[in-house]
Scaffold this active site. Structure first.
Site, PDB file in Angstrom:
ATOM      1  N   LYS A  24       0.810  -1.224   0.000  1.00 31.38           N
ATOM      2  CA  LYS A  24       0.000   0.000   0.000  1.00 31.38           C
ATOM      3  C   LYS A  24       0.841   1.272   0.000  1.00 31.38           C
ATOM      4  O   LYS A  24       0.377   2.299  -0.469  1.00 31.38           O
ATOM      5  CB  LYS A  24      -1.010  -0.008   1.145  1.00 31.38           C
ATOM      6  N   ARG A 117      -8.856  -4.100  17.043  1.00 33.23           N
ATOM      7  CA  ARG A 117      -8.947  -3.379  15.770  1.00 33.23           C
ATOM      8  C   ARG A 117     -10.012  -4.009  14.887  1.00 33.23           C
ATOM      9  O   ARG A 117     -10.845  -3.327  14.317  1.00 33.23           O
ATOM     10  CB  ARG A 117      -7.590  -3.425  15.049  1.00 33.23           C
TER      11      ARG A 117
HETATM   12  C1  PLP Z   1      -3.518  -0.075   6.057  1.00 33.66           C
HETATM   13  C2  PLP Z   1      -4.672  -0.763   6.669  1.00 33.66           C
HETATM   14  C3  PLP Z   1      -5.865  -0.071   6.910  1.00 33.66           C
HETATM   15  C4  PLP Z   1      -6.016   1.397   6.603  1.00 33.66           C
HETATM   16  O1  PLP Z   1      -6.038   1.584   5.250  1.00 33.66           O
HETATM   17  P1  PLP Z   1      -5.649   2.982   4.587  1.00 33.66           P
HETATM   18  O2  PLP Z   1      -5.751   2.707   3.132  1.00 33.66           O
HETATM   19  O3  PLP Z   1      -4.248   3.287   5.062  1.00 33.66           O
HETATM   20  O4  PLP Z   1      -6.652   3.960   5.089  1.00 33.66           O
HETATM   21  C5  PLP Z   1      -6.927  -0.772   7.456  1.00 33.66           C
HETATM   22  N1  PLP Z   1      -6.822  -2.076   7.773  1.00 33.66           N
HETATM   23  C6  PLP Z   1      -5.690  -2.764   7.570  1.00 33.66           C
HETATM   24  C7  PLP Z   1      -5.625  -4.207   7.951  1.00 33.66           C
HETATM   25  C8  PLP Z   1      -4.575  -2.145   7.002  1.00 33.66           C
HETATM   26  O5  PLP Z   1      -3.445  -2.835   6.813  1.00 33.66           O
END
Ligand code: PLP
Length: 173
Positions: A24, A117
């Protein structure tokens, strides 16, 4: 990046670990992701479908990390092969969309181990969710997962990893 990927993969292979590369940070850059995909890495992972849209011609299993939104399921099934999930309503919709496209989407069911989370917290909910998933035609329960070192800062240790292993055996039984 290529050197780092190769070094990491070599060390993980020695202990039987398959690696999904989380890409990402490069926002779907096809040149960099192509290099990673041409290494012995097994899966490319990202949190945004917009990034997967830029790498549709890179042929490697793709995993959506972020819990998918109901409004994104059509794109999710089109662009990725695997996703992390914890809500049966979402998984049902993934199954419907996948089966009407002649696909089977791979689901990793998330279980909360204290980080808070994402993931199923309640044992009964877990049992009910698994019982339903295994009858859905458009999804396959690929495995279980847990989120650690994130929101609650829970560190992976022998105790919480063994809990995940016990849950795995329970589901298999
Ligand atoms: C990176 C991530 C997010 C957040 O995504 P963004 O595109 O950075 O907003 C949410 N959940 C997981 C598991 C991630 O790795």
């Amino acid at each position: 990046i290529k050197h780092n990927v190769e070094t990491l993969i070599k060390r993980c292979k020695e202990t039987g670990i398959d690696v999904a590369a989380v890409v990402k940070l490069v926002c779907g850059d096809p040149i960099i992701i192509n290099e990673i995909a041409n290494s012995p890495i097994t899966t490319i992972a990202d949190s945004r479908l917009e990034n997967f849209e830029k790498i549709t011609d890179i042929n490697i299993p793709k995993m959506m990390l972020r819990i998918p939104m109901l409004s994104q399921i059509d794109k999710l099934v089109d662009l990725t092969d695997i996703s992390l999930n914890s809500e049966i309503e979402t998984i049902r919709k993934i199954s419907d969309v996948a089966s009407s496209n002649g696909k089977v989407h791979q689901v990793i069911l998330m279980i909360d181990l204290g980080d808070l989370r994402e993931g199923i917290i309640d044992d009964d909910v877990l049992d009910r969710t698994v019982a339903e998933i295994i009858h859905l035609k458009g999804v396959n329960l690929l495995g279980i997962g847990a989120n650690l070192c994130c929101f609650g800062g829970v560190i992976p240790n022998e105790e919480n990893m063994l809990k995940l292993v016990r849950i795995k055996h329970h589901i298999e039984n």
